[in-house]
Design a protein around this motif. Structure first.
Motif, PDB file in Angstrom:
ATOM      1  N   GLY A  74       0.812  -1.222   0.089  1.00 43.82           N
ATOM      2  CA  GLY A  74      -0.160   0.179   0.007  1.00 43.82           C
ATOM      3  C   GLY A  74       1.299   1.049  -0.514  1.00 43.82           C
ATOM      4  N   LEU A  75       0.704   2.058   0.422  1.00 45.67           N
ATOM      5  CA  LEU A  75       0.663   3.344   0.556  1.00 45.67           C
ATOM      6  C   LEU A  75       2.273   3.417   1.566  1.00 45.67           C
ATOM      7  N   ARG A  76       3.036   3.774   1.277  1.00 49.86           N
ATOM      8  CA  ARG A  76       4.933   3.588   2.227  1.00 49.86           C
ATOM      9  C   ARG A  76       4.782   4.568   2.665  1.00 49.86           C
ATOM     10  N   HIS A  77       4.751   6.503   2.108  1.00 45.02           N
ATOM     11  CA  HIS A  77       4.881   7.618   2.997  1.00 45.02           C
ATOM     12  C   HIS A  77       4.367   8.423   1.991  1.00 45.02           C
ATOM     13  N   LEU A  78       4.467   9.814   2.323  1.00 50.58           N
ATOM     14  CA  LEU A  78       3.963  11.163   1.971  1.00 50.58           C
ATOM     15  C   LEU A  78       5.273  11.850   2.295  1.00 50.58           C
ATOM     16  N   ALA A  79       5.917  12.717   0.893  1.00 59.00           N
ATOM     17  CA  ALA A  79       6.591  13.171   0.903  1.00 59.00           C
ATOM     18  C   ALA A  79       6.453  14.726   0.866  1.00 59.00           C
ATOM     19  N   PHE A  80       6.870  15.912   1.396  1.00 60.66           N
ATOM     20  CA  PHE A  80       6.327  17.130   1.346  1.00 60.66           C
ATOM     21  C   PHE A  80       7.825  17.396   0.572  1.00 60.66           C
ATOM     22  N   ALA A  81       7.525  18.394  -0.060  1.00 63.70           N
ATOM     23  CA  ALA A  81       9.130  19.307  -1.404  1.00 63.70           C
ATOM     24  C   ALA A  81       9.167  20.104  -0.041  1.00 63.70           C
ATOM     25  N   VAL A  82      10.793  20.178   0.575  1.00 64.11           N
ATOM     26  CA  VAL A  82      11.444  21.665   0.793  1.00 64.11           C
ATOM     27  C   VAL A  82      12.260  22.079   0.018  1.00 64.11           C
ATOM     28  N   ALA A  83      12.573  23.380   0.863  1.00 69.19           N
ATOM     29  CA  ALA A  83      13.551  24.418  -0.065  1.00 69.19           C
ATOM     30  C   ALA A  83      15.145  23.981   0.799  1.00 69.19           C
ATOM     31  N   ASP A  84      14.695  24.145   1.830  1.00 65.18           N
ATOM     32  CA  ASP A  84      16.029  23.873   2.440  1.00 65.18           C
ATOM     33  C   ASP A  84      15.991  22.777   3.894  1.00 65.18           C
ATOM     34  N   VAL A  85      16.237  21.598   3.370  1.00 62.51           N
ATOM     35  CA  VAL A  85      15.816  20.133   5.293  1.00 62.51           C
ATOM     36  C   VAL A  85      16.053  20.297   6.026  1.00 62.51           C
ATOM     37  N   ASP A  86      18.016  21.047   6.370  1.00 68.82           N
ATOM     38  CA  ASP A  86      18.590  21.179   7.432  1.00 68.82           C
ATOM     39  C   ASP A  86      17.450  22.252   7.830  1.00 68.82           C
ATOM     40  N   ALA A  87      16.944  23.300   7.676  1.00 72.94           N
ATOM     41  CA  ALA A  87      16.363  23.938   8.541  1.00 72.94           C
ATOM     42  C   ALA A  87      14.813  23.612   8.268  1.00 72.94           C
ATOM     43  N   ALA A  88      13.862  22.862   7.681  1.00 72.70           N
ATOM     44  CA  ALA A  88      13.194  22.379   7.797  1.00 72.70           C
ATOM     45  C   ALA A  88      13.224  21.095   8.439  1.00 72.70           C
ATOM     46  N   ARG A  89      14.236  20.187   9.192  1.00 75.62           N
ATOM     47  CA  ARG A  89      14.440  19.324  10.229  1.00 75.62           C
ATOM     48  C   ARG A  89      14.496  19.582  11.335  1.00 75.62           C
ATOM     49  N   ALA A  90      15.087  20.981  11.857  1.00 72.59           N
ATOM     50  CA  ALA A  90      15.418  21.901  12.692  1.00 72.59           C
ATOM     51  C   ALA A  90      14.190  22.342  13.158  1.00 72.59           C
ATOM     52  N   ALA A  91      13.377  22.660  12.307  1.00 76.91           N
ATOM     53  CA  ALA A  91      11.933  23.192  13.144  1.00 76.91           C
ATOM     54  C   ALA A  91      10.998  22.343  13.554  1.00 76.91           C
ATOM     55  N   LEU A  92      11.010  21.619  12.877  1.00 79.17           N
ATOM     56  CA  LEU A  92      10.205  20.631  13.545  1.00 79.17           C
ATOM     57  C   LEU A  92      10.555  20.404  14.465  1.00 79.17           C
ATOM     58  N   GLN A  93      11.945  19.211  15.510  1.00 74.80           N
ATOM     59  CA  GLN A  93      12.873  19.282  16.336  1.00 74.80           C
ATOM     60  C   GLN A  93      12.182  20.127  17.540  1.00 74.80           C
ATOM     61  N   ALA A  94      12.605  21.262  16.848  1.00 73.42           N
ATOM     62  CA  ALA A  94      12.119  22.823  17.698  1.00 73.42           C
ATOM     63  C   ALA A  94      10.852  22.244  18.493  1.00 73.42           C
ATOM     64  N   LYS A  95       9.601  22.050  17.219  1.00 76.14           N
ATOM     65  CA  LYS A  95       8.354  21.779  17.899  1.00 76.14           C
ATOM     66  C   LYS A  95       8.799  20.262  18.933  1.00 76.14           C
ATOM     67  N   GLY A  96       9.108  19.291  19.312  1.00 70.34           N
ATOM     68  CA  GLY A  96       9.586  18.468  19.651  1.00 70.34           C
ATOM     69  C   GLY A  96       9.444  16.898  18.976  1.00 70.34           C
ATOM     70  N   VAL A  97       9.125  17.361  17.627  1.00 71.69           N
ATOM     71  CA  VAL A  97       9.008  16.154  16.680  1.00 71.69           C
ATOM     72  C   VAL A  97      10.692  15.287  16.568  1.00 71.69           C
ATOM     73  N   ALA A  98      10.106  14.338  16.687  1.00 74.59           N
ATOM     74  CA  ALA A  98      11.561  13.154  16.351  1.00 74.59           C
ATOM     75  C   ALA A  98      11.653  12.831  14.709  1.00 74.59           C
ATOM     76  N   VAL A  99      12.706  13.218  14.197  1.00 72.32           N
ATOM     77  CA  VAL A  99      13.393  13.807  12.775  1.00 72.32           C
ATOM     78  C   VAL A  99      14.437  12.325  12.804  1.00 72.32           C
ATOM     79  N   GLU A 100      14.228  11.808  11.557  1.00 73.56           N
ATOM     80  CA  GLU A 100      15.823  10.846  11.390  1.00 73.56           C
ATOM     81  C   GLU A 100      16.545  12.274  10.934  1.00 73.56           C
ATOM     82  N   ASP A 101      18.459  10.862  11.113  1.00 71.90           N
ATOM     83  CA  ASP A 101      18.984  11.736  10.275  1.00 71.90           C
ATOM     84  C   ASP A 101      18.402  11.703   9.082  1.00 71.90           C
ATOM     85  N   ILE A 102      19.651  13.029   8.272  1.00 72.85           N
ATOM     86  CA  ILE A 102      19.408  13.510   6.852  1.00 72.85           C
ATOM     87  C   ILE A 102      20.280  12.153   5.851  1.00 72.85           C
ATOM     88  N   ARG A 103      19.699  11.803   5.106  1.00 76.57           N
ATOM     89  CA  ARG A 103      19.733  11.074   3.897  1.00 76.57           C
ATOM     90  C   ARG A 103      20.020  11.559   2.760  1.00 76.57           C
TER      91      ARG A 103
END
Length: 133
Positions: A74-103
């Motif tokens: 079935g559906l594997r995942h939903l992907a959102f396009a972002v201009a800067d993955v580092d900044a988007a990851r940091a913004a989520l982490q600042a809100k308490g969301v666990a985010v995997e390492d960047i690959r």
């Protein structure tokens, strides 16, 4: 048949209030419409993405949990396009969301990472290619 693009994506959540807060407050998606469907005892929340695609969030009492790991058909995942993955990851982490390492995607060379919504649905941040836009 000429497909023009994706109109909407639909997600069934386990806890409507928790998921509504996650998608509107944590991810910052604007509400287009919100409807309680009494006959189904169900909420439908229409959210907007910058490209015009909609994300529909549904609540259905008693909906079974989604099998995720190991990965199910079935559906594997939903992907959102972002201009800067580092900044988007940091913004989520600042809100308490666990985010995997960047690959790095071995096929495209683009950077990406994964996180999950409140129900464990895998979500991806995928760094867009400005030259392809």
């Amino acid at each position: 048949m000429d497909l023009l693009g994706v109109h909407h994506l639909a997600i069934i959540c386990g806890d409507y209030d928790r998921s509504r807060a996650f998608y509107t407050e944590t991810l910052g998606l604007p509400v287009i419409d919100e409807t309680f469907r009494e006959a189904r005892d169900s909420w439908k929340l229409d959210l907007g993405l910058p490209d015009g695609t909609r994300l529909e969030l549904f609540s259905f009492p008693g909906a079974p949990e989604r099998p995720s790991r190991p990965e199910a058909q079935g559906l594997r995942h939903l992907a959102f396009a972002v201009a800067d993955v580092d900044a988007a990851r940091a913004a989520l982490q600042a809100k308490g969301v666990a985010v995997e390492d960047i690959r790095v995607d071995a096929l495209t060379g683009r950077r990406f990472t994964f996180f999950a919504d409140p129900d464990g649905l895998p979500l991806e941040l995928y760094e867009s290619d400005p030259s392809a836009d």
